[in-house]
Design an enzyme around this catalytic site. Structure first.
Site, PDB file in Angstrom:
ATOM      1  N   LEU A  18       0.822  -1.216   0.000  1.00  0.00           N
ATOM      2  CA  LEU A  18       0.000   0.000   0.000  1.00  0.00           C
ATOM      3  C   LEU A  18       0.852   1.261   0.000  1.00  0.00           C
ATOM      4  O   LEU A  18       0.540   2.234  -0.686  1.00  0.00           O
ATOM      5  CB  LEU A  18      -0.917   0.008   1.226  1.00  0.00           C
ATOM      6  N   ILE A  64      10.622   4.289  12.397  1.00  0.00           N
ATOM      7  CA  ILE A  64       9.435   4.976  12.914  1.00  0.00           C
ATOM      8  C   ILE A  64       9.151   4.637  14.371  1.00  0.00           C
ATOM      9  O   ILE A  64       8.343   5.305  15.020  1.00  0.00           O
ATOM     10  CB  ILE A  64       8.184   4.657  12.073  1.00  0.00           C
ATOM     11  N   ASN A  90       1.610   4.709   7.391  1.00  0.00           N
ATOM     12  CA  ASN A  90       1.150   3.499   6.706  1.00  0.00           C
ATOM     13  C   ASN A  90       1.862   2.236   7.182  1.00  0.00           C
ATOM     14  O   ASN A  90       1.283   1.156   7.133  1.00  0.00           O
ATOM     15  CB  ASN A  90       1.369   3.669   5.197  1.00  0.00           C
ATOM     16  N   TYR A 161      -2.963  -6.849  16.996  1.00  0.00           N
ATOM     17  CA  TYR A 161      -3.172  -5.965  15.845  1.00  0.00           C
ATOM     18  C   TYR A 161      -4.475  -5.178  15.988  1.00  0.00           C
ATOM     19  O   TYR A 161      -4.524  -3.969  15.740  1.00  0.00           O
ATOM     20  CB  TYR A 161      -3.186  -6.833  14.587  1.00  0.00           C
ATOM     21  N   LYS A 165      -4.764  -1.128  16.215  1.00  0.00           N
ATOM     22  CA  LYS A 165      -5.512  -0.381  15.206  1.00  0.00           C
ATOM     23  C   LYS A 165      -6.697   0.372  15.818  1.00  0.00           C
ATOM     24  O   LYS A 165      -7.065   1.454  15.352  1.00  0.00           O
ATOM     25  CB  LYS A 165      -5.983  -1.331  14.104  1.00  0.00           C
TER      26      LYS A 165
END
Length: 294
Positions: A18, A64, A90, A161, A165
């Site tokens: 992506l 990051i 991302n 996860y 999120k």
């Protein structure tokens, strides 16, 4: 003319999947792109493709998850292109496991890459934009975060996860509320697209395969990228604090937790009264969407 002419973006995890699609679509719309990825060779390939197509891009390999190193991504944008307008978070990884079998390391990795990873570069960018605002510069900045349907409704075998999120979606709401005063919007997107992460399972790879007959490529990552390009543009200045879902040719807004009318006794409830009250609340409420895989 593109929708992102004269704008500068940092896109994390842009060496593939992506992120690479986002970087190429942004560049095609006139954006100068900092292609951030810890895989320098992969990031350089994306940059080379963008430049070959007439766009502007540079590589950045900042980690990051490292706050101090993340500052270098912001410095790269400013040093290379003179400004920064968009941070598109991302980058991500998977460490799927049923909750009863999950290790601390699997939990920590996901929290670090996803949740902390969404904090670090954004924090440095916000310091830059806040400084501009205080100096009287008109700021028109964007934070675009990547959440997931797993975070919005849960996903069997992905509790780490899903939790990260969900945290990103909540973070986005806070960023939107707190940063508007500085000319910064914050939105998140839950994408459904063909990437290395989503096609790791054979059944998913088959379902998401590119059609051979030339028909609409439903799971092409670029289908998501075009929505993000709009969210990064000057045209989206009025859009903030929203969680979008993007799949194929469909875009929608995910409606988050809301307080229902509820039951107010006017005094303290007794434990023996609560079964009937809770049953009534559940009967009158809108059921949650099913957890993925349930």
């Amino acid at each position: 003319m593109g929708i992102l002419d004269n704008r500068v973006a940092i896109i994390t995890g842009a060496g593939g999947g992506l992120g690479a699609a986002h970087a190429k679509v942004f560049a095609a719309e006139g954006c100068a792109v900092v292609v951030n990825d810890i895989n320098q060779a992969a990031a350089q390939t994306v940059v080379d493709d963008i430049i070959a197509a007439g766009g502007k891009a540079v590589v950045n390999t900042s980690d990051i998850t490292n706050y101090d190193d993340s500052l270098n991504a912001v410095k790269t944008a400013i040093d290379s292109f003179g400004d920064l307008h968009i941070v598109l978070n991302n980058a991500g990884v998977n460490r799927d496991r049923m909750f009863a079998s999950m290790t601390e390391a699997e939990w920590d990795t996901i929290m670090s890459v996803h949740l902390k990873g969404h904090f670090c570069i954004s924090s440095h960018a916000v310091h830059y934009w806040r400084g501009q605002s205080k100096e009287g510069v008109a700021v028109d900045a964007r934070i675009i975060n990547t959440t997931s349907g797993a975070g919005l409704q849960g996903s069997i075998g992905q509790s780490n996860y899903a939790a990260a999120k969900a945290g990103i979606a909540a973070l986005t709401l806070n960023q939107a509320a707190e940063l508007a005063r500085y000319g910064i919007t914050a939105n998140c997107v839950a994408p459904a697209a063909r990437t290395g992460m989503t096609t790791a399972v054979e059944a998913m790879a088959t379902r998401m395969a590119k059609p051979e007959d030339g028909s609409f490529d439903y799971f092409a990552p670029e289908n998501v990228s075009v929505l993000l390009a709009f969210l990064g543009s000057a045209e989206s200045a009025h859009v903030t604090g929203r969680c979008f879902e993007s799949e194929g040719g469909k875009i929608s807004i995910a409606d988050g937790w809301r307080t229902t009318k509820g039951l107010d006794k006017g005094e303290q409830w007794q434990p023996s009264e609560l079964k009937a009250a809770v049953d009534q609340l559940i009967a009158e409420g809108v059921p949650a969407q099913p957890v993925y895989g349930a």
